[in-house]
Design a protein around this motif. Structure first.
Motif: not given
Length: 371
Positions: A243-249
């Motif tokens: 699991t990883t995350i993505c938070y770029s606008p």
């Protein structure tokens, strides 16, 4: 009386210490992390959109989804037995675009109205291994949404948690509260994912490999739970390795928030009823954080009302608010929600009171079915 106040004072310091540990060693892992630009992968992906009577939203959403800046994707449209013009619109798009696939879901007696059943059919129909999910009532504001979300896939990382924001309504206090709540929740699940303990995701913006779905037999272990096609699946399938995350606008999705307190309360009731199905550790960490928040504030009020060690109590409380403000402020800035953090001390109390009310309401009136 002196002994009682001393015990309360020690308890206050313990709850503050718990809060400090959460902020320093958990939430700061997201708030203070430096953004890392991932290399675009261009993997073949199936974008899955579930809809039930969402014609008006789809008229706005579909043009953005069929014009994404991505070289290799199909758009899987799931019509879950709609009785408005949703199916007609889907059929028109299927005829116009070769990469659009329509999945028609008829009412099934065993799984009537179950979103998980409809999504399962859509997942099985998808031709690609990589899947990206959003809802019909969401707004995709960037043509690079698919590009941003899929760029976080790797050989090991097969689940990507995204951020589902709410639209801003000028002059609405309730809107600020709802957005504040969403930001705090996002900071929490992003932070736990960063330290290797992912526990939930948002179905409005979520990606994973099809193999992860079949590894846990899909939604079968919670198919009778009307909610949780996102967070219960992630709670079961996600781990430190995959699991990883993505938070770029450009990866954010935007939804219309509830406009009345009653509607929002019902939404919170649904979310709370789903959390009881989480793994034991996740229920424990969420419960401990809530209890430490609640009693840190309550005990501070009691001690200050009796002026017991008031200099120490007020100093500790002031430090707590200042430190939390900084941690949540940096996290909110990453999610482009800086305006709501100004109200942190007030909104925190409102959210706590709401959570208590929701817990008691669910206890007294057990929900049978969530829309």
């Amino acid at each position: 009386m002196e002994t009682t106040l001393f015990i309360l004072f020690i308890a206050f310091l313990v709850f503050f210490a718990v809060q400090f540990v959460y902020q320093s060693f958990v939430f700061s892992r997201f708030s203070f992390v430096k953004p890392k630009k991932e290399t675009p992968k261009s993997v073949p992906v199936s974008v899955i959109v579930w809809a039930k009577n969402e014609y008006e939203n789809l008229v706005i959403q579909l043009p953005v989804l069929v014009t994404q800046n991505y070289p290799n994707y199909e758009l899987v449209l799931i019509d879950d037995a709609s009785n408005d013009e949703t199916l007609d619109l889907f059929e028109a798009y299927e005829k116009q675009y070769s990469f659009v696939k329509l999945v028609k879901v008829k009412n099934n007696e065993a799984f009537w109205g179950n979103k998980k059943f409809a999504l399962t059919l859509g997942i099985k129909a998808a031709k690609n291994e990589y899947l990206l999910f959003t809802d019909a009532d969401c707004r995709i504001t960037s043509e690079n949404w698919i590009l941003e979300m899929t760029s976080h896939f790797s050989f090991k990382k097969t689940i990507v948690l995204g951020y589902g924001a709410y639209n801003k309504i000028k002059g609405s206090v309730l809107n600020k509260i709802i957005r504040f709540d969403a930001v705090i929740v996002a900071i929490q699940y992003f932070s736990w994912a960063k330290i290797g303990k992912p526990y939930m995701g948002i179905g409005r913006n979520l990606a994973y490999k099809k193999s992860e779905f079949f590894n846990v037999n899909g939604f079968i272990n919670h198919i009778r739970v009307r909610s949780g096609e996102d967070d219960l699946f992630i709670n079961e399938a996600a781990n430190a390795s995959n699991t990883t995350i993505c938070y770029s606008p450009e990866s954010f999705t935007y939804s219309e928030p509830k406009t009345t307190f009653k509607e929002w309360l019902n939404q919170k009731r649904k979310e709370t009823s789903t959390k009881k199905h989480y793994k034991s550790f996740d229920k424990l960490q969420l419960g401990l954080y809530f209890i430490s928040q609640l009693f840190c504030i309550i005990l501070a009020i009691i001690l200050l009302s009796f002026q017991y060690n008031w200099i120490i109590v007020s100093s500790v409380l002031g430090f707590r608010y200042a430190f939390n403000w900084i941690v949540f402020g940096y996290g909110a800035a990453k999610l482009k929600e800086k305006d709501i953090i100004v109200w942190y001390p007030i909104f925190e109390i409102i959210i706590l009171i709401t959570q208590i009310r929701v817990a008691f309401t669910n206890l007294i009136h057990k929900p049978e079915h969530w829309k």
